[in-house]
Write a protein that holds these residues in place. Structure first.
Motif, mmCIF file in Angstrom:
data_model
loop_
_atom_site.group_PDB
_atom_site.id
_atom_site.type_symbol
_atom_site.label_atom_id
_atom_site.label_comp_id
_atom_site.label_asym_id
_atom_site.label_seq_id
_atom_site.Cartn_x
_atom_site.Cartn_y
_atom_site.Cartn_z
ATOM 1 N N PRO A 42 46.329 54.243 35.883
ATOM 2 C CA PRO A 42 47.251 54.251 34.750
ATOM 3 C C PRO A 42 46.492 54.481 33.435
ATOM 4 O O PRO A 42 45.262 54.496 33.415
ATOM 5 C CB PRO A 42 47.831 52.836 34.783
ATOM 6 N N ASP A 43 47.228 54.631 32.338
ATOM 7 C CA ASP A 43 46.637 54.601 31.003
ATOM 8 C C ASP A 43 46.339 53.129 30.709
ATOM 9 O O ASP A 43 47.240 52.322 30.539
ATOM 10 C CB ASP A 43 47.615 55.176 29.975
ATOM 11 N N PHE A 44 45.038 52.791 30.683
ATOM 12 C CA PHE A 44 44.655 51.379 30.566
ATOM 13 C C PHE A 44 44.950 50.794 29.186
ATOM 14 O O PHE A 44 44.890 49.587 29.006
ATOM 15 C CB PHE A 44 43.175 51.204 30.934
ATOM 16 N N THR A 45 45.234 51.652 28.201
ATOM 17 C CA THR A 45 45.537 51.122 26.869
ATOM 18 C C THR A 45 47.003 50.682 26.754
ATOM 19 O O THR A 45 47.375 50.023 25.788
ATOM 20 C CB THR A 45 45.271 52.178 25.770
ATOM 21 N N ALA A 46 47.814 51.031 27.763
ATOM 22 C CA ALA A 46 49.268 50.849 27.620
ATOM 23 C C ALA A 46 49.685 49.384 27.566
ATOM 24 O O ALA A 46 50.660 49.043 26.891
ATOM 25 C CB ALA A 46 49.987 51.554 28.772
ATOM 26 N N ALA A 47 48.948 48.497 28.277
ATOM 27 C CA ALA A 47 49.419 47.105 28.412
ATOM 28 C C ALA A 47 48.722 46.139 27.469
ATOM 29 O O ALA A 47 48.912 44.928 27.561
ATOM 30 C CB ALA A 47 49.216 46.637 29.858
ATOM 31 N N LEU A 48 47.930 46.677 26.535
ATOM 32 C CA LEU A 48 47.106 45.788 25.700
ATOM 33 C C LEU A 48 47.926 44.802 24.885
ATOM 34 O O LEU A 48 47.484 43.696 24.588
ATOM 35 C CB LEU A 48 46.227 46.618 24.758
ATOM 36 N N ASP A 49 49.135 45.200 24.505
ATOM 37 C CA ASP A 49 49.945 44.335 23.636
ATOM 38 C C ASP A 49 50.900 43.453 24.424
ATOM 39 O O ASP A 49 51.755 42.792 23.843
ATOM 40 C CB ASP A 49 50.744 45.200 22.640
ATOM 41 N N GLY A 50 50.751 43.447 25.747
ATOM 42 C CA GLY A 50 51.721 42.749 26.596
ATOM 43 C C GLY A 50 51.770 41.236 26.421
ATOM 44 O O GLY A 50 52.776 40.603 26.716
ATOM 45 N N GLY A 51 50.662 40.644 25.955
ATOM 46 C CA GLY A 51 50.651 39.195 25.756
ATOM 47 C C GLY A 51 50.608 38.429 27.060
ATOM 48 O O GLY A 51 50.557 39.005 28.155
ATOM 49 N N VAL A 52 50.618 37.097 26.944
ATOM 50 C CA VAL A 52 50.484 36.247 28.134
ATOM 51 C C VAL A 52 51.734 35.399 28.399
ATOM 52 O O VAL A 52 51.719 34.551 29.296
ATOM 53 C CB VAL A 52 49.259 35.305 28.007
ATOM 54 N N ASP A 53 52.801 35.645 27.649
ATOM 55 C CA ASP A 53 54.012 34.841 27.838
ATOM 56 C C ASP A 53 54.508 34.972 29.283
ATOM 57 O O ASP A 53 54.773 36.073 29.749
ATOM 58 C CB ASP A 53 55.089 35.308 26.855
ATOM 59 N N GLY A 54 54.558 33.836 29.987
ATOM 60 C CA GLY A 54 55.051 33.832 31.356
ATOM 61 C C GLY A 54 54.000 34.153 32.403
ATOM 62 O O GLY A 54 54.279 34.052 33.598
ATOM 63 N N LEU A 55 52.804 34.540 31.974
ATOM 64 C CA LEU A 55 51.749 34.832 32.957
ATOM 65 C C LEU A 55 51.180 33.523 33.513
ATOM 66 O O LEU A 55 51.023 32.537 32.793
ATOM 67 C CB LEU A 55 50.613 35.640 32.335
ATOM 68 N N ARG A 56 50.857 33.538 34.815
ATOM 69 C CA ARG A 56 50.245 32.373 35.469
ATOM 70 C C ARG A 56 48.731 32.580 35.534
ATOM 71 O O ARG A 56 48.258 33.540 36.147
ATOM 72 C CB ARG A 56 50.831 32.208 36.869
ATOM 73 N N LEU A 57 48.005 31.718 34.864
ATOM 74 C CA LEU A 57 46.546 31.832 34.803
ATOM 75 C C LEU A 57 45.904 30.652 35.517
ATOM 76 O O LEU A 57 46.163 29.499 35.175
ATOM 77 C CB LEU A 57 46.071 31.872 33.342
ATOM 78 N N GLY A 58 45.068 30.941 36.505
ATOM 79 C CA GLY A 58 44.350 29.885 37.221
ATOM 80 C C GLY A 58 42.999 29.629 36.573
ATOM 81 O O GLY A 58 42.381 30.542 36.013
ATOM 82 N N PHE A 59 42.570 28.376 36.665
ATOM 83 C CA PHE A 59 41.312 27.957 36.037
ATOM 84 C C PHE A 59 40.453 27.349 37.150
ATOM 85 O O PHE A 59 40.579 26.166 37.451
ATOM 86 C CB PHE A 59 41.686 26.935 34.951
ATOM 87 N N PRO A 60 39.623 28.173 37.828
ATOM 88 C CA PRO A 60 38.879 27.681 39.003
ATOM 89 C C PRO A 60 37.930 26.535 38.633
ATOM 90 O O PRO A 60 37.045 26.704 37.794
ATOM 91 C CB PRO A 60 38.092 28.908 39.483
ATOM 92 N N GLN A 61 38.119 25.403 39.271
ATOM 93 C CA GLN A 61 37.338 24.212 38.921
ATOM 94 C C GLN A 61 35.866 24.358 39.287
ATOM 95 O O GLN A 61 34.999 23.758 38.648
ATOM 96 C CB GLN A 61 37.955 22.979 39.595
ATOM 97 N N GLU A 62 35.588 25.184 40.302
ATOM 98 C CA GLU A 62 34.194 25.399 40.694
ATOM 99 C C GLU A 62 33.417 26.154 39.610
ATOM 100 O O GLU A 62 32.193 26.153 39.617
ATOM 101 C CB GLU A 62 34.125 26.184 42.010
ATOM 102 N N LEU A 63 34.146 26.813 38.687
ATOM 103 C CA LEU A 63 33.478 27.583 37.637
ATOM 104 C C LEU A 63 33.360 26.799 36.325
ATOM 105 O O LEU A 63 32.962 27.350 35.297
ATOM 106 C CB LEU A 63 34.203 28.918 37.406
ATOM 107 N N VAL A 64 33.728 25.533 36.336
ATOM 108 C CA VAL A 64 33.434 24.673 35.182
ATOM 109 C C VAL A 64 32.729 23.408 35.680
ATOM 110 O O VAL A 64 32.757 22.371 35.031
ATOM 111 C CB VAL A 64 34.683 24.280 34.364
#
Lengths: 94, 489
Positions: free
Chosen positions: B250-272
């Protein structure tokens, strides 16, 4: 001791590396330390797990056996430390 | 011709491209500004192994002519740097190794060919750890590069020259390569953006191989939008690299302004877990809170086998390296030891004289791990652990759109601080290595400073989902409002 001095000498011969005595001594210690850390993977039960050589599964890629726009012989030889006519020059083999 | 403004070298690609389009600056002026900057700060930073000023001026003049003739494109006339393990025809490619001294690339890597085609101005080649093996660029056989934020500290590695050059305004952006974090870790240390694409998205043809199943070329840039712009040019199938993936990008610049509203982000505990400094944890926690305020759903997640990723990596990468570096035998290119009485002695002495200590260490380690009697216990087991890591990531991406973590356990360390202990040095890649083992796209974005040194946040997503990596990365960037540059003058 995970790795002996003799192991290091054997591996250096396999790897075609002429190591000094100091390098051999140092590598015996350092490789032991690294292998102690890396050896932690033996703690994991991997029974029945397939090994992965790559993260993305790709199958064999085939192409027609046609000569493309590749390096000329002169270009391929341009970086050679030694050449004899149109070939790479090397020291005596036998 | 007017004298270039003092800040032209600090522009992003996008800003410079807009000015070029509007005729406010020429590619020649922009290139002169960057060359002046290189001459001013290079004695302190030592980011470059090779700068070709004449070639850069010619390329810039050609870009200006192309633009006058109707040429367009986001990279037309943009001065860039390339890590010295990526081939540019007619330029040296030393890999910062004595064994390749005198080598001149007879061809362009696919990526540098693509950059040339898009009209970019290639300034020269940047310093790296020898054959990209290292985390501080101190393993270069040529010179030690300094971190522009604090000249007594390392820029990270192995793409330390590229990261330092971009941070110091010595290139608008640069190419690096990433085998265990070699783009993201120096990007974090130098306060720039570093993107490692999914394995196979960018051709490795013309990249001197280190560990072929892990290596990937990617951009180091001043912001996330520039990383997307460069990826648009770099991504694509290449018949010269049978592991490059044939798919529509795809055009990788297209989604830059999409934001994170509603996105599910995991925070791996092994990496902290252990080793990550409290200061870095605090900066990352602050960023997470800002992302939550933007509507992201951030949850801790456990990927237990990640605790073994570093150990598996330090079997797999040296094993592949020991095989790849067998080609440096003094026959076809590079330097050859003098006076050997036969071929075997020539091999052994050429390699002993040509390779530095870290490269020898990894060749030895890899040869050992692949040798009879040890193969199953080390290499075979490491490949199975790799499978478990790949599977755990797959499960995590069933639940999460992306995973976030610090990029590095600490900020940039002092030059010389870790050179005495290989294992200590290896630990600085502990958070970046999992993405290479699993082939995932991952980005590091600067999110703040701790005692004047940059901190990077890493975003990973599933295979071929660069779009989400860039979208989350851009949101992180907006929240952090980093925008700072090191003071060198």
């Amino acid at each position: 001791m995970l790795i002996s001095r003799e192991d290091v000498e054997h591996v250096a011969a396999l790897a075609r590396l002429a190591l000094t005595d100091e390098e051999t001594d140092k590598l015996t210690v350092e490789l032991g330390q690294i292998l102690e850390h890396a050896g932690k993977i033996s703690e994991i039960d991997t029974a029945g797990v397939e090994p992965s050589a790559h993260a993305i599964k790709v199958t064999n890629v085939l192409r027609a056996d046609k000569v493309g726009d590749e390096l000329s012989q002169e270009e391929a030889l341009a970086n050679a430390p030694d050449r004899e006519d149109d070939a790479f020059g090397v020291p005596k083999i036998v | 011709m007017t004298a270039p403004r003092a800040v032209d070298y600090d522009l992003t690609i996008k800003e410079a491209s807009d000015r070029l389009d509007r005729g406010e600056i020429s590619a020649v002026e922009l290139t002169e500004a960057v060359l002046s900057r290189i001459n001013a700060v290079e004695p302190q930073v030592k980011a470059y192994l090779h700068v070709d000023e004449d070639s850069a001026r010619e390329q810039a003049a050609a870009a200006d002519k192309s633009r006058r003739d109707g040429g367009v494109g986001p990279l037309l006339g943009i001065p860039l740097a390339v890590k010295d393990n990526i081939c540019i025809q007619g330029m040296p490619a030393t890999c910062a190794s004595k064994i390749l001294s005198g080598f001149v690339s007879p061809y362009d890597a696919t990526v540098t060919g693509a950059l040339k085609k898009s009209g970019a101005v290639l300034l020269g080649k940047t310093n790296l750890d020898e054959f990209a093996m290292g985390s501080s660029t101190e393993n270069s056989a040529m010179q030690v590069t300094s971190n522009p934020w604090d000249l007594s500290r390392v820029p990270g590695g192995s793409s330390g020259g590229s990261a330092a050059a971009v941070a110091a305004g010595q290139a608008l952006a640069a190419l690096g390569s990433d085998t265990g974090g070699s783009i993201r870790q120096p990007a974090a240390f130098c306060g720039v953006v570093g993107l490692k694409p999914t394995y196979g998205v960018v051709s490795r043809y013309g990249l001197v191989a280190f560990a072929s199943s892990l290596d990937q070329i990617g951009p180091l840039t001043k912001d996330v939008a520039d990383a997307a712009l460069l990826l648009n040019v770099l991504a694509g199938h290449d018949r010269h690299d049978s592991t490059s993936i044939d798919r529509e990008y795809p055009d990788f610049t297209a989604a830059l302004d999409g934001g994170v509203d509603g996105l599910r982000l995991g925070f791996p505990q092994e990496l902290v877990a252990e080793g990550v400094s409290d200061d870095i944890k605090a900066v990352v926690d602050g960023t997470i809170k800002k992302l939550e305020a933007q509507g992201a759903i951030v949850e801790p997640v456990s990927l237990p086998t990640l605790a073994y990723a570093l150990s598996a990596y330090y079997i797999i990468a040296p094993a592949e390296a020991s095989s790849n570096l067998a080609r440096f035998d003094g026959v076809r290119y590079g330097r050859r030891a003098e006076g050997a009485k036969d071929l075997l002695e020539m091999y052994k002495r050429t390699r002993a004289e040509g390779f530095g200590p870290e490269v020898k260490r990894r060749i030895m380690l890899g040869t050992y791990a692949l040798s009879a009697g040890y193969y199953d216990a080390y290499y075979g087991q490491a490949q199975k652990v790799r499978t478990l890591i790949i599977d755990e990531f797959k499960q995590a991406f069933d639940k999460f759109d992306a995973l976030i973590s610090p990029t590095t356990p600490t900020t940039a360390f002092e030059i010389g601080a870790k050179t005495a202990s290989p294992v200590e040095m290896y630990l600085s890649d502990v958070l970046t290595i999992p993405a290479n083992l699993a082939g995932l796209p991952a980005i590091s974005v600067p999110v703040g400073l701790v005692e004047g040194l940059p901190v990077g946040l890493q975003v990973m997503a599933k295979h071929f989902d660069e779009t989400t990596v860039l979208r989350v990365g851009a949101a992180v960037e907006r929240q952090a409002a980093f925008g700072e540059r090191p003071l060198l003058d």
